[in-house]
Enzyme design. Structure first.
Site, PDB file in Angstrom:
ATOM      1  N   PHE A  29       0.792  -1.045   0.010  1.00  0.00           N
ATOM      2  CA  PHE A  29      -0.062  -0.013  -0.048  1.00  0.00           C
ATOM      3  C   PHE A  29       0.998   1.371  -0.327  1.00  0.00           C
ATOM      4  O   PHE A  29       0.850   2.216   0.942  1.00  0.00           O
ATOM      5  CB  PHE A  29      -0.977   0.045   1.302  1.00  0.00           C
ATOM      6  CG  PHE A  29      -1.839  -1.251   1.398  1.00  0.00           C
ATOM      7  CD1 PHE A  29      -2.850  -1.581   0.810  1.00  0.00           C
ATOM      8  CD2 PHE A  29      -1.332  -2.513   2.463  1.00  0.00           C
ATOM      9  CE1 PHE A  29      -3.532  -2.555   0.635  1.00  0.00           C
ATOM     10  CE2 PHE A  29      -2.197  -3.395   2.470  1.00  0.00           C
ATOM     11  CZ  PHE A  29      -3.155  -3.605   1.790  1.00  0.00           C
TER      12      PHE A  29
ATOM     13  N   ASP B 158       1.058  -1.064  -4.969  1.00  0.00           N
ATOM     14  CA  ASP B 158      -0.105  -0.352  -4.899  1.00  0.00           C
ATOM     15  C   ASP B 158      -0.965  -0.718  -6.075  1.00  0.00           C
ATOM     16  O   ASP B 158      -0.412  -1.071  -7.230  1.00  0.00           O
ATOM     17  CB  ASP B 158       0.195   1.002  -4.832  1.00  0.00           C
ATOM     18  CG  ASP B 158      -0.917   1.786  -4.139  1.00  0.00           C
ATOM     19  OD1 ASP B 158      -0.834   2.145  -2.903  1.00  0.00           O
ATOM     20  OD2 ASP B 158      -1.869   2.176  -4.867  1.00  0.00           O
ATOM     21  N   SER B 159      -2.208  -0.508  -5.982  1.00  0.00           N
ATOM     22  CA  SER B 159      -3.144  -0.792  -7.010  1.00  0.00           C
ATOM     23  C   SER B 159      -3.403   0.534  -7.779  1.00  0.00           C
ATOM     24  O   SER B 159      -4.265   0.360  -8.733  1.00  0.00           O
ATOM     25  CB  SER B 159      -4.475  -1.411  -6.400  1.00  0.00           C
ATOM     26  OG  SER B 159      -5.058  -0.617  -5.493  1.00  0.00           O
TER      27      SER B 159
ATOM     28  N   CYS C  62      -5.608   2.512   9.937  1.00  0.00           N
ATOM     29  CA  CYS C  62      -6.203   3.801  10.125  1.00  0.00           C
ATOM     30  C   CYS C  62      -7.560   4.128  10.047  1.00  0.00           C
ATOM     31  O   CYS C  62      -8.323   5.080   9.952  1.00  0.00           O
ATOM     32  CB  CYS C  62      -5.771   5.065   8.847  1.00  0.00           C
ATOM     33  SG  CYS C  62      -6.297   4.333   7.141  1.00  0.00           S
TER      34      CYS C  62
HETATM   35  N1  SAH Z   1       1.781   4.297   2.940  1.00  0.00           N
HETATM   36  C1  SAH Z   1       1.429   5.619   1.980  1.00  0.00           C
HETATM   37  C2  SAH Z   1      -0.136   5.609   2.134  1.00  0.00           C
HETATM   38  C3  SAH Z   1      -1.076   4.411   1.992  1.00  0.00           C
HETATM   39  S1  SAH Z   1      -2.727   4.848   1.529  1.00  0.00           S
HETATM   40  C4  SAH Z   1       2.189   6.485   2.310  1.00  0.00           C
HETATM   41  O1  SAH Z   1       3.132   6.518   3.399  1.00  0.00           O
HETATM   42  O2  SAH Z   1       1.907   7.717   1.595  1.00  0.00           O
HETATM   43  C5  SAH Z   1      -3.331   3.393   0.948  1.00  0.00           C
HETATM   44  C6  SAH Z   1      -2.923   2.801  -0.329  1.00  0.00           C
HETATM   45  O3  SAH Z   1      -3.586   1.474  -0.432  1.00  0.00           O
HETATM   46  C7  SAH Z   1      -3.432   3.808  -1.595  1.00  0.00           C
HETATM   47  O4  SAH Z   1      -2.310   4.296  -2.203  1.00  0.00           O
HETATM   48  C8  SAH Z   1      -4.327   2.924  -2.400  1.00  0.00           C
HETATM   49  O5  SAH Z   1      -4.203   3.083  -3.689  1.00  0.00           O
HETATM   50  C9  SAH Z   1      -3.835   1.426  -2.072  1.00  0.00           C
HETATM   51  N2  SAH Z   1      -4.551   0.563  -1.917  1.00  0.00           N
HETATM   52  C10 SAH Z   1      -5.782  -0.056  -1.654  1.00  0.00           C
HETATM   53  N3  SAH Z   1      -6.475  -1.094  -1.715  1.00  0.00           N
HETATM   54  C11 SAH Z   1      -5.291  -1.683  -2.254  1.00  0.00           C
HETATM   55  C12 SAH Z   1      -5.125  -3.095  -2.867  1.00  0.00           C
HETATM   56  N4  SAH Z   1      -5.996  -4.161  -2.237  1.00  0.00           N
HETATM   57  N5  SAH Z   1      -4.037  -3.487  -3.033  1.00  0.00           N
HETATM   58  C13 SAH Z   1      -3.106  -2.606  -3.311  1.00  0.00           C
HETATM   59  N6  SAH Z   1      -3.192  -1.323  -2.751  1.00  0.00           N
HETATM   60  C14 SAH Z   1      -4.366  -0.891  -2.401  1.00  0.00           C
END
Ligand code: SAH
Length: 393
Positions: free
Chosen positions: A225, A247-248, A337
């Protein structure tokens, strides 16, 4: 002034200066969306001045518990000045700062982030929506800035019956911004990024992670993520040899790749995987891959306490997989979160994940949102972001 009366016994939370009143606690009275009302107990005792939200389950949000205080332009200037004064006392290692954090700053439903010379605001309650113009002017006056971009596209708007609104509220120009965080440079777009553009709340945890990667000598890092790669840049800064951002979101990953170069790291040390994290963790396990450090920073699985049970299963599953993918002595940085998951419940979920993976670990860090996202004593709901740094035994 319109009056709203609370059901007998339901005034207790207001007496404790908690700012919310739910629909079921209101006996009678009403007003237009966002209008200021006088809130009274069943016996007529004054409780607070509050904003009325006709469509939200949170029917009232208190502005002030002082009967003599008026909710007017000067009120908003005072609250904003107070919030800014608090930030000025923090030593924030960035030119991107959360200036207003809703309830914690006495302004329920208002989020304001400053990215260098640009303010970005989210208005997520009927009360702040009604005072938007006054708030915008007060923000510019207090900061001396001229640009304010509105990102009122959060889901909470829907619960308030408010439409999505985005665009320049004051000033104009480009929406691409480069910020400094610790020793790093990061880019974002206030019009297109998640939330207001960047996850400022993880600033301190990214620093801690960089230090931990160095301290524990982590060479391979899986950043799940990753969004635009904040933790990936931190891992590289901490000396990791091989970092994978998962990330997706394609656009977020493009930025992650750009951030590696922008910070002077060799592109060969970083990979960006546009993929689902769950599937990726399973695939890595099937392929026998192992990592020295893993970050799990998923989106909000439980927006409210009602979603907690299903969310708990989802958190447990990714944590179980991550434990199994860690080398002995490896480091897990795991977060939630979700406001609906308490720090205590999160700890239990991670413990259950470790048990299922037959892995124990030392808790070396307890992490929370950076101090410019304050928690107050009276508003426990503000404690939304929690994390654990765990060393696999
Ligand atoms: N760690 C990051 C913030 C993460 S926010 C930082 O420090 O800035 C959560 C992220 O998860 C988002 O970018 C979203 O696109 C991604 N996301 C949500 N569901 C997902 C999934 N099933 N697989 C991969 N990424 C995902």
């Amino acid at each position: 002034m319109k009056k709203v009366t609370i059901r007998p016994g339901k005034e207790r939370s207001l007496v404790k200066r908690h700012p919310w009143v739910f629909e079921s606690s209101v006996a009678r009275g009403g007003a237009d969306s966002g209008e200021t009302v006088r809130v009274e107990a069943a016996d007529g005792t004054f409780l607070c001045w509050a904003a009325f939200s006709p469509q939200s389950q949170i029917r009232l949000r208190a502005w002030t518990f002082d009967e003599a205080e008026r909710v007017d332009a000067a009120f908003f200037r005072r609250r904003i000045d107070q919030a800014l004064a608090m930030r000025a006392r923090l030593e924030i290692a960035s030119d991107a700062v959360r200036l207003i954090h809703g309830e914690a700053d006495g302004l329920p439903g208002l989020i304001v982030d400053r990215y260098v010379d640009t303010l970005v605001a989210q208005f997520t309650s009927a009360g702040v929506e009604r005072w938007k113009g006054v708030i915008a002017d007060a923000l510019l006056a207090a900061t001396g800035l001229t640009r304010l971009y509105e990102r009122s596209d959060a889901q909470a708007r829907e619960w308030e019956g408010l439409p999505v609104q985005t665009g320049w509220l004051r000033g104009d120009g480009g929406t691409a911004i480069t910020i400094r965080e610790h020793d790093w440079r990061l880019t974002l777009d206030v019009a297109e990024g998640h939330k207001t553009g960047y996850y400022l709340d993880q600033r301190d945890s990214r620093r801690r992670f960089a230090d931990a990667v160095r301290q524990f000598g982590c060479r391979s890092v899986l950043n799940c993520f990753s969004y635009t790669g904040g933790f990936s840049v931190a891992a590289l800064a901490g000396g990791a040899a091989e970092v994978i951002s998962v990330d997706s979101s394609g656009p977020a990953l493009e930025r992650a790749v750009a951030h590696v170069a922008l910070n002077g790291f060799d592109a060969s040390r970083h990979q960006a995987w546009d993929a689902d994290v769950n599937a990726t963790l399973r695939r890595c396990l099937a392929e026998g891959r192992r990592f020295d450090a893993i970050v799990l920073d998923p989106p909000k699985f439980a927006p409210t306490a009602a979603h907690a049970e299903r969310a708990a299963r989802a958190y447990k599953d990714i944590n179980r997989l991550a434990f199994m993918l860690l080398n002995d002595g490896g480091l897990l940085y795991t977060f939630s979160c979700s406001g609906g998951i308490s720090p205590d419940l999160f700890h239990k979920i991670v413990a259950g994940a470790g048990l299922d993976a037959s892995v124990d670990g030392y808790i070396v860090e307890r992490l929370s949102a950076a101090a410019d996202h304050p928690q107050t004593v009276r508003f426990p709901e503000g404690d939304y972001l929690k994390g654990l740094g765990i060393l696999r035994r």
